[in-house]
Design a protein around this motif. Structure first.
Motif, PDB file in Angstrom:
ATOM      1  N   GLU A  86       0.969  -1.130  -0.202  1.00 29.53           N
ATOM      2  CA  GLU A  86      -0.100  -0.137   0.013  1.00 29.53           C
ATOM      3  C   GLU A  86       0.982   1.312   0.147  1.00 29.53           C
ATOM      4  O   GLU A  86       0.592   2.225  -0.708  1.00 29.53           O
ATOM      5  N   ALA A  87       2.069   1.418   0.431  1.00 25.92           N
ATOM      6  CA  ALA A  87       2.914   2.309   0.902  1.00 25.92           C
ATOM      7  C   ALA A  87       3.520   2.614  -0.457  1.00 25.92           C
ATOM      8  O   ALA A  87       3.758   3.763  -1.218  1.00 25.92           O
ATOM      9  N   MET A  88       4.003   1.656  -1.250  1.00 29.66           N
ATOM     10  CA  MET A  88       4.536   1.572  -2.607  1.00 29.66           C
ATOM     11  C   MET A  88       3.518   2.337  -3.640  1.00 29.66           C
ATOM     12  O   MET A  88       4.204   2.880  -4.483  1.00 29.66           O
ATOM     13  N   LYS A  89       2.336   1.612  -3.406  1.00 33.31           N
ATOM     14  CA  LYS A  89       1.241   2.254  -4.140  1.00 33.31           C
ATOM     15  C   LYS A  89       1.360   3.664  -4.124  1.00 33.31           C
ATOM     16  O   LYS A  89       1.054   4.329  -5.107  1.00 33.31           O
ATOM     17  N   LYS A  90       1.020   4.243  -3.103  1.00 29.93           N
ATOM     18  CA  LYS A  90       0.939   5.514  -2.538  1.00 29.93           C
ATOM     19  C   LYS A  90       2.118   6.267  -3.334  1.00 29.93           C
ATOM     20  O   LYS A  90       2.138   7.646  -3.732  1.00 29.93           O
ATOM     21  N   GLU A  91       3.370   5.858  -3.415  1.00 29.55           N
ATOM     22  CA  GLU A  91       4.480   6.430  -3.796  1.00 29.55           C
ATOM     23  C   GLU A  91       4.590   6.090  -5.170  1.00 29.55           C
ATOM     24  O   GLU A  91       5.500   6.783  -5.821  1.00 29.55           O
ATOM     25  N   GLY A  92       3.821   5.706  -6.005  1.00 26.61           N
ATOM     26  CA  GLY A  92       3.520   5.822  -7.366  1.00 26.61           C
ATOM     27  C   GLY A  92       4.175   4.483  -8.129  1.00 26.61           C
ATOM     28  O   GLY A  92       4.268   4.378  -9.228  1.00 26.61           O
ATOM     29  N   SER A  93       4.295   3.444  -7.139  1.00 21.67           N
ATOM     30  CA  SER A  93       4.647   2.127  -7.947  1.00 21.67           C
ATOM     31  C   SER A  93       3.598   1.043  -7.425  1.00 21.67           C
ATOM     32  O   SER A  93       3.654   0.243  -6.377  1.00 21.67           O
ATOM     33  N   PRO A  94       2.665   0.941  -8.244  1.00 25.66           N
ATOM     34  CA  PRO A  94       1.414  -0.088  -8.170  1.00 25.66           C
ATOM     35  C   PRO A  94       1.763  -1.513  -8.032  1.00 25.66           C
ATOM     36  O   PRO A  94       1.208  -2.270  -7.579  1.00 25.66           O
TER      37      PRO A  94
END
Length: 150
Positions: A86-94
């Protein structure tokens, strides 16, 4: 004779005012919020009608809709994985590479594999896929990506 000889003396009694005439006093300190009421548990008849689909309608407000959404259950062995994805998705890496996710998860919880009962990262990821937590893409070795399914 005595009553007329003595001057009228005030006894110190003040007439009472009605309570509604007095201004409201604010309590000292922080105001107390109103209590939050939980919805009553469904009756067996309500449960049966919701299973059959009878009597269902669109919620009238967005708040009702939020109360009706089922909570997602995340097994504890995958909690750190889900949080990092979830954190990586928010950082732009889904759909990050497995290796990037692996480094972040190990940094937060070095015993993650032991808690899941596996010894290899690939086995952990395949277990997460089997339990419906993630989607894995394995186009070729070294390019494995993962995304949240839940």
């Amino acid at each position: 004779m005595w009553a007329s000889a003595q001057p009228a003396v005030s006894s110190g009694v003040v007439p009472l005012e009605p309570l509604s005439a007095r201004p409201q006093q604010q309590p000292v300190g922080k105001p107390v919020p109103p209590p939050v009421l939980s919805p009553a548990p469904p009756t067996p008849a309500q449960t049966a009608s919701s299973i059959s689909g009878a009597g269902t309608s669109q919620p009238s407000s967005s708040r009702e809709h939020l109360l009706e959404e089922p909570a997602r259950h995340i097994p504890s062995k995958f909690l750190v994985l889900v949080q990092e994805l979830e954190a990586m998705k928010k950082e732009g890496s889904p759909e990050p590479l497995w290796s990037a996710v692996c480094l972040r998860v190990y940094k937060r919880l070095p015993s993650v594999l032991a808690k899941a009962g596996v010894t290899k990262w690939k086995a952990y990821m395949l277990l997460a896929q089997k339990e419906g937590i993630v989607d894995l893409k394995i186009p070729r070795p070294g390019d494995e990506t993962v995304s949240l399914k839940i």
